[in-house]
Design a protein around this motif. Structure first.
Motif, PDB file in Angstrom:
ATOM      1  N   PHE A 253       0.207  -5.643  -1.944  1.00 58.31           N
ATOM      2  CA  PHE A 253       0.841  -6.778  -1.269  1.00 58.31           C
ATOM      3  C   PHE A 253       1.202  -7.869  -2.274  1.00 58.31           C
ATOM      4  CE2 PHE A 253       0.675 -10.918   0.771  1.00 58.31           C
ATOM      5  CZ  PHE A 253       1.457 -10.743   1.899  1.00 58.31           C
ATOM      6  N   GLU A 254       0.257  -8.220  -3.143  1.00 54.55           N
ATOM      7  CA  GLU A 254       0.491  -9.279  -4.124  1.00 54.55           C
ATOM      8  C   GLU A 254       1.557  -8.866  -5.140  1.00 54.55           C
ATOM      9  OE1 GLU A 254      -0.626 -12.334  -4.190  1.00 54.55           O
ATOM     10  OE2 GLU A 254      -1.862 -12.111  -2.412  1.00 54.55           O
ATOM     11  N   PHE A 255       1.535  -7.613  -5.560  1.00 53.00           N
ATOM     12  CA  PHE A 255       2.508  -7.133  -6.542  1.00 53.00           C
ATOM     13  C   PHE A 255       3.925  -7.189  -5.972  1.00 53.00           C
ATOM     14  CE2 PHE A 255       5.080  -3.636  -8.260  1.00 53.00           C
ATOM     15  CZ  PHE A 255       5.096  -3.980  -9.608  1.00 53.00           C
ATOM     16  N   ILE A 256       4.090  -6.707  -4.736  1.00 52.46           N
ATOM     17  CA  ILE A 256       5.422  -6.715  -4.118  1.00 52.46           C
ATOM     18  C   ILE A 256       5.906  -8.148  -3.934  1.00 52.46           C
ATOM     19  CG2 ILE A 256       6.759  -6.099  -2.063  1.00 52.46           C
ATOM     20  CD1 ILE A 256       4.783  -3.787  -1.643  1.00 52.46           C
ATOM     21  N   GLY A 257       4.999  -9.029  -3.472  1.00 52.62           N
ATOM     22  CA  GLY A 257       5.367 -10.427  -3.293  1.00 52.62           C
ATOM     23  C   GLY A 257       5.772 -11.090  -4.592  1.00 52.62           C
ATOM     24  N   MET A 258       5.016 -10.846  -5.648  1.00 51.54           N
ATOM     25  CA  MET A 258       5.338 -11.424  -6.957  1.00 51.54           C
ATOM     26  C   MET A 258       6.643 -10.869  -7.493  1.00 51.54           C
ATOM     27  SD  MET A 258       4.395 -13.599  -9.212  1.00 51.54           S
ATOM     28  CE  MET A 258       2.700 -13.919  -8.671  1.00 51.54           C
ATOM     29  N   SER A 270      21.243  -8.119  -9.121  1.00 50.67           N
ATOM     30  CA  SER A 270      22.324  -8.047  -8.138  1.00 50.67           C
ATOM     31  C   SER A 270      21.844  -8.461  -6.754  1.00 50.67           C
ATOM     32  CB  SER A 270      22.894  -6.627  -8.083  1.00 50.67           C
ATOM     33  OG  SER A 270      21.948  -5.740  -7.521  1.00 50.67           O
ATOM     34  N   THR A 271      22.781  -8.903  -5.929  1.00 47.96           N
ATOM     35  CA  THR A 271      22.452  -9.311  -4.556  1.00 47.96           C
ATOM     36  C   THR A 271      21.851  -8.148  -3.780  1.00 47.96           C
ATOM     37  OG1 THR A 271      24.259 -10.920  -4.585  1.00 47.96           O
ATOM     38  CG2 THR A 271      23.377 -10.305  -2.433  1.00 47.96           C
ATOM     39  N   ASN A 272      22.423  -6.953  -3.962  1.00 46.09           N
ATOM     40  CA  ASN A 272      21.913  -5.763  -3.279  1.00 46.09           C
ATOM     41  C   ASN A 272      20.456  -5.499  -3.648  1.00 46.09           C
ATOM     42  OD1 ASN A 272      23.522  -4.444  -1.402  1.00 46.09           O
ATOM     43  ND2 ASN A 272      23.581  -2.550  -2.586  1.00 46.09           N
ATOM     44  N   ALA A 273      20.163  -5.542  -4.947  1.00 41.54           N
ATOM     45  CA  ALA A 273      18.801  -5.288  -5.425  1.00 41.54           C
ATOM     46  C   ALA A 273      17.849  -6.358  -4.914  1.00 41.54           C
ATOM     47  CB  ALA A 273      18.782  -5.245  -6.951  1.00 41.54           C
ATOM     48  N   MET A 275      18.089  -8.109  -2.154  1.00 43.42           N
ATOM     49  CA  MET A 275      17.827  -7.923  -0.728  1.00 43.42           C
ATOM     50  C   MET A 275      16.904  -6.728  -0.476  1.00 43.42           C
ATOM     51  SD  MET A 275      21.361  -9.014   1.256  1.00 43.42           S
ATOM     52  CE  MET A 275      22.396  -7.774   0.473  1.00 43.42           C
ATOM     53  N   VAL A 276      17.072  -5.663  -1.260  1.00 43.15           N
ATOM     54  CA  VAL A 276      16.186  -4.493  -1.127  1.00 43.15           C
ATOM     55  C   VAL A 276      14.751  -4.885  -1.444  1.00 43.15           C
ATOM     56  CG1 VAL A 276      15.585  -2.255  -2.122  1.00 43.15           C
ATOM     57  CG2 VAL A 276      17.964  -2.761  -1.561  1.00 43.15           C
ATOM     58  N   ILE A 277      14.575  -5.609  -2.542  1.00 42.72           N
ATOM     59  CA  ILE A 277      13.235  -6.060  -2.931  1.00 42.72           C
ATOM     60  C   ILE A 277      12.646  -6.979  -1.856  1.00 42.72           C
ATOM     61  CG2 ILE A 277      11.950  -7.452  -4.616  1.00 42.72           C
ATOM     62  CD1 ILE A 277      14.035  -6.451  -6.715  1.00 42.72           C
ATOM     63  N   MET A 280      11.014  -5.043   0.973  1.00 43.45           N
ATOM     64  CA  MET A 280       9.969  -4.094   0.602  1.00 43.45           C
ATOM     65  C   MET A 280       8.599  -4.482   1.140  1.00 43.45           C
ATOM     66  SD  MET A 280      11.045  -1.411  -1.039  1.00 43.45           S
ATOM     67  CE  MET A 280      12.363  -1.445   0.179  1.00 43.45           C
ATOM     68  N   ILE A 281       8.310  -5.783   1.173  1.00 41.58           N
ATOM     69  CA  ILE A 281       6.993  -6.234   1.629  1.00 41.58           C
ATOM     70  C   ILE A 281       6.769  -5.906   3.108  1.00 41.58           C
ATOM     71  CG2 ILE A 281       7.612  -8.589   2.378  1.00 41.58           C
ATOM     72  CD1 ILE A 281       5.033  -9.490   0.853  1.00 41.58           C
ATOM     73  N   TYR A 282       7.870  -5.819   3.881  1.00 41.04           N
ATOM     74  CA  TYR A 282       7.758  -5.480   5.305  1.00 41.04           C
ATOM     75  C   TYR A 282       7.877  -3.976   5.536  1.00 41.04           C
ATOM     76  CZ  TYR A 282       9.113 -10.384   5.278  1.00 41.04           C
ATOM     77  OH  TYR A 282       9.190 -11.737   5.002  1.00 41.04           O
ATOM     78  N   LEU A 283       8.180  -3.228   4.484  1.00 38.93           N
ATOM     79  CA  LEU A 283       8.433  -1.795   4.623  1.00 38.93           C
ATOM     80  C   LEU A 283       7.347  -0.947   3.968  1.00 38.93           C
ATOM     81  CD1 LEU A 283      10.416   0.384   5.569  1.00 38.93           C
ATOM     82  CD2 LEU A 283      11.644   0.111   3.409  1.00 38.93           C
ATOM     83  N   ILE A 284       6.950  -1.306   2.744  1.00 40.82           N
ATOM     84  CA  ILE A 284       6.015  -0.465   1.990  1.00 40.82           C
ATOM     85  C   ILE A 284       4.625  -0.456   2.619  1.00 40.82           C
ATOM     86  CG2 ILE A 284       4.804  -0.221  -0.206  1.00 40.82           C
ATOM     87  CD1 ILE A 284       7.334  -1.020  -1.624  1.00 40.82           C
ATOM     88  N   LEU A 285       4.074  -1.660   2.924  1.00 42.05           N
ATOM     89  CA  LEU A 285       2.715  -1.710   3.473  1.00 42.05           C
ATOM     90  C   LEU A 285       2.574  -0.965   4.795  1.00 42.05           C
ATOM     91  CD1 LEU A 285       1.419  -5.296   2.614  1.00 42.05           C
ATOM     92  CD2 LEU A 285       0.788  -3.131   1.569  1.00 42.05           C
TER      93      LEU A 285
END
Length: 316
Positions: A253-258, A270-273, A275-277, A280-285
């Motif tokens: 959680f902390e790694f994705i947030g950081m 890029s804007t696309n990258a 938005m994907v990042i 991720m915090i709502y998708l990976i966990l």
């Protein structure tokens, strides 16, 4: 640029940003996304049903753990299906009240993850460091109080955050991300001073991090000391296996947030990258949490295999 246009009359139908996806990749991405979503829903529901139906899991630890898959289900359901639908339909619009609700629930999801992990760490501290007093301390009233404190604090902090942004007058109609958030809603303002909003947003972020990290550090340091001074190897193994899943989830959680914060600070991303990042915090966990807890929590693994065995026996 659309986001910079000020309108005298604010429309409740907002435009929302979209991913730049080649036409040939739209349906493959949609199918893969739906499979990921369905896997997350199924696996989290499995954890929830196991805790509800299996008497072996009717323990304080699992009553607290129950909040985690429930929170994951809310987080991924509030965010991901709408993104997938927009990719296929190319509508890229969202109703303003729906946007506010989505933003509120996503902020609740992030804060809830931190507070629930802190509550779980405290439970493990009592179980491992004070095993003889565990059932006397972790009574149903205590567990209910811990959960009420965790979710009540999260709700109160996020409610104030959204009440502060609700007072801001809006002229823009373009959400600068694929999902709604407090910052995205503030960007709809008519150029008003949002200093108070920014200060409070930083305050609750710092408060959540400091409080939850402090609780977990205290708990895990005490557990580590207990392991070091406890000569029984099985006690050490139990401590490691019990806490490892929670530590893994917290670090992810902390790694994705950081990573998301750093990505937003570099203009060459890029804007696309970006938005994907951001999603991720709502998708990976919600995807990996049930895997981690299913593999690392012995009681859940045993309960799951027991249910599978019963189902197999009933079919033969």
């Amino acid at each position: 640029m659309e986001s910079n246009v000020l309108n005298q009359t604010f429309s409740f139908e907002l435009k929302i940003a979209s991913f730049d996806i080649p036409p040939s990749a739209v349906y493959p991405i949609f199918i893969i996304g739906m499979l990921i979503y369905l896997f997350s829903v199924l696996s989290n529901l499995t954890i929830l049903l196991l805790i509800v139906t299996q008497k072996s899991l009717h323990k304080p630890m699992f009553y607290i753990l129950f909040s985690l898959p429930l929170n994951d289900l809310i987080g991924i359901t509030v965010m991901f299906p709408r993104v997938l639908i927009d990719i296929v339909t190319k509508r890229y619009t969202v109703y303003y009240p729906t946007c506010v609700l989505q933003g509120f629930l996503l902020h609740m999801f992030a804060g809830g993850t931190l507070f629930v992990l802190a509550a779980m760490a405290f439970d493990r501290y009592i179980a491992i460091c004070k095993p003889l007093r565990y059932h006397a301390i972790m009574t149903p009233v205590t567990v209910a109080g811990i959960l009420a404190l965790a979710w009540g604090t999260d709700f109160a902090l996020i409610l104030v955050l959204f009440l502060l942004q609700a007072r801001v007058r809006r002229c823009r109609i373009f959400i600068l991300n694929v999902n709604c958030s407090n910052v995205a809603l503030l960007n709809l303002s008519c150029g008003e001073d949002t200093t108070i909003n920014n200060i409070y947003g930083l305050f609750i972020t710092a408060f959540m991090q400091i409080v939850t990290i402090a609780v977990q550090l205290f708990s895990y340091i005490q557990i580590l000391l207990t392991c070091v001074f406890n000569k029984q190897s099985n006690a050490k193994t139990k401590a490691v296996n019990t806490c490892l899943a929670q530590i893994m989830v917290f670090l992810i959680f902390e790694f994705i947030g950081m990573f998301g914060i750093l990505a937003s600070r570099f203009p060459n991303v890029s804007t696309n990258a970006r938005m994907v990042i951001g999603i991720m915090i709502y998708l990976i966990l919600p995807v990996i949490n049930p895997i981690i807890y299913g593999m690392k929590t012995k009681d859940i693994r045993i309960a799951f295999l027991h249910v599978v065995k019963i189902k197999k026996s009933s079919l033969t």
